[in-house]
Motif scaffolding. Structure first.
Motif: not given
Length: 155
Positions: A18-26, A52-53, A57-60, A114-115
């Protein structure tokens, strides 16, 4: 993406996490690489020395967007390893998590950190991660010193 992509190509990491977890990992990966301080154009990130997330450019993330191109593969590899380990832990795939053995020990530690931070509320996934790490520690080959160094050390 790292060379050891997930064995099931039909399941993309975005679908698995899911996008939320990928953003957290990033965000955590960028913090591990000191990107909020070194590359982020956002003052709040630099002052806090933490992502600060803030997406552009989209979700980058902003720090990823401004990352020099020669460092992008490093970030992508770290994020890919963390994403696969996170997805495997959430799916309870102990066997797949043994791919962590492919990583150098220091990189393995950072990836697991990180994980672990991103899965803080998921007790089942954290238990899978801990069990796998215990098995890895038990099964990992011992570190050998070079025989010539040992011979030179003894008079």
């Amino acid at each position: 993406m790292p060379q050891h992509a997930h064995e099931n190509p039909g399941k993309d990491l975005k679908d698995r996490l899911g996008l939320e977890l990928i953003v957290a990992l990033a965000a955590r990966t960028s913090e591990m690489l000191s990107m909020p301080v070194l590359t982020c154009p956002i003052n709040r990130c630099r002052r806090a020395r933490a992502c600060q997330r803030i997406a552009v450019k989209g979700s980058k993330l902003a720090c990823v967007h401004t990352l020099p191109s020669e460092y992008t593969p490093c970030f992508t590899d770290y994020l890919g390893w963390a994403g696969m380990a996170c997805a495997d832990a959430r799916d309870g795939e102990h066997g797949a998590m043994f791919r962590l053995l492919d990583l150098p020990p220091d990189l393995r530690g950072h990836t697991v950190s990180v994980v672990r931070d991103c899965l803080a509320g998921d007790a089942r996934a954290l238990a899978c991660l801990d069990e796998t790490l215990a098995l890895i520690a038990e099964k990992a080959p011992p570190v050998f010193e070079h025989p010539q160094e040992e011979a030179q050390a003894t008079p």
